[in-house]
Design an enzyme around this catalytic site. Structure first.
Site, PDB file in Angstrom:
ATOM      1  N   ARG A   1      28.658  54.764   1.036  1.00 62.82           N
ATOM      2  CA  ARG A   1      27.598  54.941   0.037  1.00 62.82           C
ATOM      3  C   ARG A   1      27.755  53.937  -1.094  1.00 62.82           C
ATOM      4  O   ARG A   1      27.341  54.166  -2.224  1.00 62.82           O
ATOM      5  CB  ARG A   1      27.654  56.355  -0.556  1.00 62.82           C
TER       6      ARG A   1
ATOM      7  N   ARG B   1      20.261  67.331   7.055  1.00 63.92           N
ATOM      8  CA  ARG B   1      20.064  66.696   8.346  1.00 63.92           C
ATOM      9  C   ARG B   1      20.235  67.712   9.460  1.00 63.92           C
ATOM     10  O   ARG B   1      19.811  67.494  10.577  1.00 63.92           O
ATOM     11  CB  ARG B   1      21.082  65.570   8.489  1.00 63.92           C
ATOM     12  N   TYR B   2      20.927  68.811   9.145  1.00 60.53           N
ATOM     13  CA  TYR B   2      21.226  69.821  10.151  1.00 60.53           C
ATOM     14  C   TYR B   2      20.537  71.121   9.743  1.00 60.53           C
ATOM     15  O   TYR B   2      20.305  71.361   8.557  1.00 60.53           O
ATOM     16  CB  TYR B   2      22.734  70.081  10.208  1.00 60.53           C
TER      17      TYR B   2
ATOM     18  N   ASP C   1      31.501  53.412   8.897  1.00 58.42           N
ATOM     19  CA  ASP C   1      30.053  53.184   8.886  1.00 58.42           C
ATOM     20  C   ASP C   1      29.800  51.741   8.446  1.00 58.42           C
ATOM     21  O   ASP C   1      30.492  51.237   7.561  1.00 58.42           O
ATOM     22  CB  ASP C   1      29.370  54.135   7.889  1.00 58.42           C
TER      23      ASP C   1
ATOM     24  N   CYS D   1      36.206  53.058  -3.258  1.00 57.00           N
ATOM     25  CA  CYS D   1      36.817  52.553  -2.033  1.00 57.00           C
ATOM     26  C   CYS D   1      36.019  51.352  -1.565  1.00 57.00           C
ATOM     27  O   CYS D   1      34.781  51.381  -1.544  1.00 57.00           O
ATOM     28  CB  CYS D   1      36.804  53.651  -0.974  1.00 57.00           C
TER      29      CYS D   1
ATOM     30  N   ARG E   1      23.143  73.614   7.349  1.00 54.62           N
ATOM     31  CA  ARG E   1      23.954  73.145   6.225  1.00 54.62           C
ATOM     32  C   ARG E   1      23.285  71.939   5.581  1.00 54.62           C
ATOM     33  O   ARG E   1      22.575  71.182   6.259  1.00 54.62           O
ATOM     34  CB  ARG E   1      25.366  72.773   6.684  1.00 54.62           C
TER      35      ARG E   1
ATOM     36  N   LYS F   1      26.678  63.471  13.323  1.00 53.92           N
ATOM     37  CA  LYS F   1      28.007  62.966  13.680  1.00 53.92           C
ATOM     38  C   LYS F   1      28.317  63.326  15.131  1.00 53.92           C
ATOM     39  O   LYS F   1      28.245  64.489  15.497  1.00 53.92           O
ATOM     40  CB  LYS F   1      29.060  63.578  12.753  1.00 53.92           C
TER      41      LYS F   1
ATOM     42  N   CYS G   1      33.468  52.006   1.284  1.00 57.60           N
ATOM     43  CA  CYS G   1      32.603  53.183   1.121  1.00 57.60           C
ATOM     44  C   CYS G   1      31.245  53.021   1.796  1.00 57.60           C
ATOM     45  O   CYS G   1      30.582  52.002   1.644  1.00 57.60           O
ATOM     46  CB  CYS G   1      32.373  53.449  -0.357  1.00 57.60           C
TER      47      CYS G   1
ATOM     48  N   ASP H   1      29.107  58.718  12.620  1.00 61.30           N
ATOM     49  CA  ASP H   1      27.812  59.122  12.087  1.00 61.30           C
ATOM     50  C   ASP H   1      26.792  58.190  12.743  1.00 61.30           C
ATOM     51  O   ASP H   1      26.750  56.999  12.418  1.00 61.30           O
ATOM     52  CB  ASP H   1      27.803  58.977  10.553  1.00 61.30           C
TER      53      ASP H   1
ATOM     54  N   CYS I   1      32.859  58.513  -8.809  1.00 61.89           N
ATOM     55  CA  CYS I   1      34.072  58.832  -8.055  1.00 61.89           C
ATOM     56  C   CYS I   1      35.280  58.495  -8.933  1.00 61.89           C
ATOM     57  O   CYS I   1      35.157  57.697  -9.860  1.00 61.89           O
ATOM     58  CB  CYS I   1      34.156  57.988  -6.785  1.00 61.89           C
TER      59      CYS I   1
HETATM   60  C1  LIG Z   1      28.570  64.898   7.482  1.00 65.48           C
HETATM   61  C2  LIG Z   1      27.390  65.634   7.059  1.00 65.48           C
HETATM   62  C3  LIG Z   1      27.371  67.032   7.071  1.00 65.48           C
HETATM   63  C4  LIG Z   1      28.568  67.846   7.500  1.00 65.48           C
HETATM   64  O1  LIG Z   1      28.734  67.762   8.872  1.00 65.48           O
HETATM   65  P1  LIG Z   1      29.891  68.592   9.578  1.00 65.48           P
HETATM   66  O2  LIG Z   1      29.886  68.054  10.971  1.00 65.48           O
HETATM   67  O3  LIG Z   1      29.500  70.037   9.484  1.00 65.48           O
HETATM   68  O4  LIG Z   1      31.156  68.331   8.841  1.00 65.48           O
HETATM   69  C5  LIG Z   1      26.227  67.661   6.692  1.00 65.48           C
HETATM   70  N1  LIG Z   1      25.129  66.976   6.313  1.00 65.48           N
HETATM   71  C6  LIG Z   1      25.116  65.643   6.315  1.00 65.48           C
HETATM   72  C7  LIG Z   1      23.869  64.947   5.905  1.00 65.48           C
HETATM   73  C8  LIG Z   1      26.239  64.919   6.673  1.00 65.48           C
HETATM   74  O5  LIG Z   1      26.226  63.583   6.630  1.00 65.48           O
HETATM   75  S1  SF4 Z   2      34.480  56.720   0.025  1.00 65.98           S
HETATM   76 FE1  SF4 Z   2      32.825  56.265  -1.456  1.00 65.98          FE
HETATM   77  S2  SF4 Z   2      32.059  58.279  -2.089  1.00 65.98           S
HETATM   78 FE2  SF4 Z   2      34.111  58.592  -1.202  1.00 65.98          FE
HETATM   79  S3  SF4 Z   2      35.556  58.450  -2.933  1.00 65.98           S
HETATM   80 FE3  SF4 Z   2      35.431  56.415  -1.993  1.00 65.98          FE
HETATM   81  S4  SF4 Z   2      33.869  55.379  -3.228  1.00 65.98           S
HETATM   82 FE4  SF4 Z   2      33.579  57.579  -3.605  1.00 65.98          FE
END
Ligand SMILES: *Cc1c(COP(=O)(O)O)cnc(C)c1O
Ligand code: SF4
Length: 359
Positions: A126, A104-105, A286, A121, A108, A330, A124, A323, A117
């Site tokens: 995801r 997304r960036y 989220d 959680c 990175r 973020k 979560c 996010d 996992c």
């Molecule tokens: C959170 C996230 C990151 C890391 O973001 P930082 O602000 O550098 O910690 C990188 N890619 C994606 C898609 C993310 O959701």
């Molecule tokens: S927040 Fe989601 S991805 Fe992270 S440890 Fe918990 S269940 Fe796994």
């Protein structure tokens, strides 16, 4: 110790403690009442459940508002979707150049080698994707994902997430770290994991060795309550710190009933720092389906952090982030101490200007 078995009766070897993965097991372990079994089964049919022995030891079944249990035990409210909740709140899907990668960036990208996992959680983001079955990249898919990093020179940082990358076998993890470390433009390898607090026994010498690299390696530990930094968790973090020299960061989610007071946040961040973990992010929740019971409004989050500023070591201060829904990245949420009024900057002092009290 007298255990009720008649003398000279051969006793079964004690069963090794296992991760609890179903409503029936949670009821049998005394973590859920029998009356809650049907609802928990319905939730577990939809969203994965896991409670490791280490997490179970942190729970207090006598406390109806236990901040550890709240994070992991299925609840009927999870089946109610609230307005605004979406299956992919961070919108990973449109930012996936090859399977298992999210970029997304510019500088990175995420690598998601598996979706399992140590625990699941209940809040979560995801939750529609993670779970114990499936979700592991095949060898060919992993090769393709690693090739993508190798031929994308703008990407300087590989962020291993999932799921939880410390759920990989040490052999597989070592291979990923080696392959990334051989890419000249990868300067930073980052891992996001709940394993050190949720399943510290997984942090074996082989796992620590797998993280050995000449690149800067940051391990970002997900924890939301001070109690998660048990003696076992602290020992696992010490092994990770000493072993390969990983820099340790903390990430937390602001959660109703878990850490939604200045006292709970202060205790959490102090426990992190004492375990050599620098609080990095405090996430606004989220809006994943069925998570509304954990939501804390942004205004409240800002007010909570404001209470810590100045009074608690600056090392404890995380960046409070959201996010932005739809994939915009973020964004820091404050609190701000400076504002422009009639062309002049007004800056609030975090402390009242009184010297610290006597010892
Ligand atoms: C959170 C996230 C990151 C890391 O973001 P930082 O602000 O550098 O910690 C990188 N890619 C994606 C898609 C993310 O959701
Ligand atoms: S927040 Fe989601 S991805 Fe992270 S440890 Fe918990 S269940 Fe796994």
């Amino acid at each position: 110790m007298f255990d009720g078995s008649p003398p000279d009766t051969p006793r079964a070897a004690p069963r090794p403690e296992r991760t609890l993965r179903s409503a029936a097991e949670l009821v049998a372990a005394g973590l859920l009442p029998e009356a809650g079994r049907a609802a928990a089964e319905a939730v577990a049919a939809r969203y994965a459940v896991a409670v490791t022995p280490a997490v179970r030891r942190l729970m207090d079944p006598a406390d109806p508002a236990d901040p550890i249990a709240l994070q992991y035990l299925p609840d009927a409210a999870e089946l109610l979707a609230a307005p605004g909740e979406t299956a992919d709140p961070t919108a990973d899907a449109p930012f996936t150049p090859v399977k298992g990668v999210v970029r997304r960036y510019p500088d990175r990208a995420l690598l998601k080698p598996l979706l399992a996992c140590p625990v699941y959680c209940r809040f979560c983001f995801r939750r529609e994707a993670v779970g114990p079955d499936g979700g592991v990249l095949s060898e060919a898919e992993l090769d393709a994902a690693l090739d993508w990093f190798a031929r994308t020179p703008a990407v300087r940082e590989a962020i291993l997430t999932g799921g939880d990358p410390l759920m990989l076998s040490p052999r597989r993890l070592a291979r990923i770290v080696e392959r990334l470390s051989a890419v000249p433009h990868i300067e930073i390898i980052r891992l996001h994991s709940r394993v050190p607090v949720a399943d510290p026994a997984r942090v074996t010498p082989a796992l620590v060795r797998a993280l050995d690299t000449d690149r800067a390696l940051f391990l970002c530990v997900h924890a939301n309550h001070a109690r998660e930094f048990s003696a076992e968790a602290r020992a696992a973090l010490a092994r990770l710190h000493r072993g390969g020299g990983a820099a340790l960061l903390g990430q937390s989610v602001l959660l109703r009933g878990v850490n939604d007071s200045a006292e709970a946040l202060e205790a959490l961040f102090r426990a992190m720092l004492a375990a050599r973990v620098k609080p990095y992010y405090l996430h606004q929740l989220d809006p994943a389906p069925g998570t509304a019971r954990f939501a804390v409004p942004i205004a409240e989050g800002r007010a909570l952090l404001r209470q810590l500023r100045g009074r608690v070591t600056g090392l404890a201060w995380p960046t409070y982030v959201l996010d932005v829904p739809g994939g915009g990245g973020k964004a820091p949420l404050g609190p701000d101490f400076a504002r422009l009024e009639d062309g002049e900057w007004r800056v609030d002092a975090p402390l009242r200007p009184e010297p610290p009290g006597p010892e």
